[in-house]
Design a protein around this motif. Structure first.
Motif: not given
Length: 406
Positions: A90-97, A260-262, A290-300, A320-322
């Motif tokens: 959990x590095x400080x500068x990576x996106x953390x949702x 960046x707003x999502x 953001x996509x990688x961080x979001x789907x690390x904690x949510x179902x794809x 990315x799809x793989x």
């Protein structure tokens, strides 16, 4: 690994031009940021170029004192390794949702007499099954396991048998009504069932029912028949749901200033469930991060609809799809629709995102500071004063859409 005393000392020649993961560390060897690249040398060099960088990236670069990397065979391996290391450190500068929702698992404890319960976390101390996106299905499945396989639900073994034993839902290991070997067989059957071996479980129970019927133990045979019927009912309902299910997520991005707003909207079984709004600092490849961080904690989901590409070319898109397919366990499509119903869904999400920009900027800051899932459209503030025990005075101020409600 290479060490530098300041960003001006950086030289890229020591870094290989292979796919891999790069790791930035500060002077105390604390990990600042973890990223992936198809070409490590080019990617890391871009951080130290004189081109404009967002303030967050500038601050990151100013703190880098060592650079490490791990070379892999291809971009998919780089994505998987990056995801694993980011979750680990959990590095400080990576996106953390922080507000990303996680789905619950059915868990068995690793004890002599395991218990069953629901958990939103995985752990080496637990054997987990799932996660389950449908909470009602998970609860039905868990109740069925307890009823059929008599797995205990108590947190600690009580000193005397509880109600579950007296109503036939537990074999009472607490008072030694069952041996560890017998209870292990119960757990093995429950484990097989939770892994999806429904037909094998039904066949086992059917064989037991036939055997006890021959012994004229008809009450036990009736109980086994009811258990088989319960399993068939649940699995048939799941099959019907799966035939109707087509999961989609819609992700729209919009940049304003250094943010960046999502807008994320979820479609499950053809039904729009709701929306979530996020705001993150700008950084390189921020949409992909953001996509990688979001789907690390949510179902794809099976399909992710976007309003803009977050890849440079088709090979990066396929990687990315793989990557997402490995997390999901089946095929995943990333699409930027041009027409039809899917484009309408993206437009709908963009319209929702646009409405967020019409808000008072202070409201957006409040949402971010309090980590709220949506914009606070109604705010009520109360002030209560006491003078002795008898004289109580209170007042309320109300704001709607950021304006006083007079």
């Amino acid at each position: 690994m290479i060490r530098i005393k300041s960003p001006s000392e950086f030289k890229s020649t020591q870094i290989p031009a292979n796919p891999g993961v790069y790791i930035f560390k500060d002077e105390n060897q604390e990990i600042l940021y973890i990223g992936k690249a198809t070409n490590l040398r080019q990617r890391v060099r871009s951080y130290f170029s004189k081109a404009y960088k967002p303030p967050k990236t500038q601050k990151l670069v100013s703190r880098i004192r060592s650079i490490d990397w791990i070379v892999v065979n291809n971009e998919v391996e780089a994505l998987l390794l990056e995801n694993k290391l980011v979750k680990q450190h959990t590095p400080k500068y990576n996106i953390n949702l922080k507000d990303a929702k996680t789905y619950a698992y059915i868990a068995l404890t690793r004890e002599t007499f395991p218990r069953i319960f629901s958990s939103r976390k995985t752990s080496p101390k637990l054997e987990t099954f799932g996660p389950y996106t449908d909470g009602f299905t998970r609860q039905d499945l868990q109740r069925l396991v307890v009823r059929v396989f008599k797995i205990r639900i108590c947190r600690k073994l009580p000193e005397k048998a509880c109600l579950s034993y007296h109503i036939g839902l537990c074999t009472a290991p607490c008072i030694e009504k069952v041996t560890p070997e017998q209870y292990f067989k119960q757990v093995e059957q429950a484990r097989s069932f939770l892994k999806g071996n429904y037909e094998k479980t039904i066949q086992t129970l059917n064989d037991q029912m036939q055997a006890v019927s021959r012994e004229q133990r008809y009450e036990f045979a009736l109980e086994l028949r009811n258990q088989i019927a319960s399993i068939r009912l649940l699995t048939e309902r799941q099959i019907v749901d799966n035939e109707r299910q087509f999961d989609q997520d819609i992700m729209t991005f919009r940049q304003q200033g250094e943010k960046l707003y999502i807008m994320e909207m979820s479609v499950r079984k053809g039904v729009l469930l709701g929306k979530k709004e996020f705001k993150v600092d700008l950084q390189p490849q921020v949409e992909q991060e953001f996509l990688k961080a979001f789907y690390s904690n949510n179902l794809v989901p099976r399909e992710i609809l976007l309003n803009k590409p977050c890849w440079k070319d088709n090979s990066e898109k396929e990687a990315l799809e793989q990557f997402f397919a490995q997390r999901r366990g089946s095929r995943v499509s990333l699409l930027v629709p041009k027409r039809g119903v899917k484009l309408s869904l993206v437009k709908l999400a963009e319209e929702n995102l646009k409405s967020a920009f019409d808000q008072n900027p202070q409201i957006l800051e409040l949402q971010s500071a309090l980590n709220l899932p949506t914009i606070p459209r109604i705010i009520e503030c109360f002030d209560i004063s006491n003078l002795g025990k008898e004289h109580v005075v209170s007042g309320m101020v109300r704001f709607v859409e950021g304006k006083p409600d007079k």
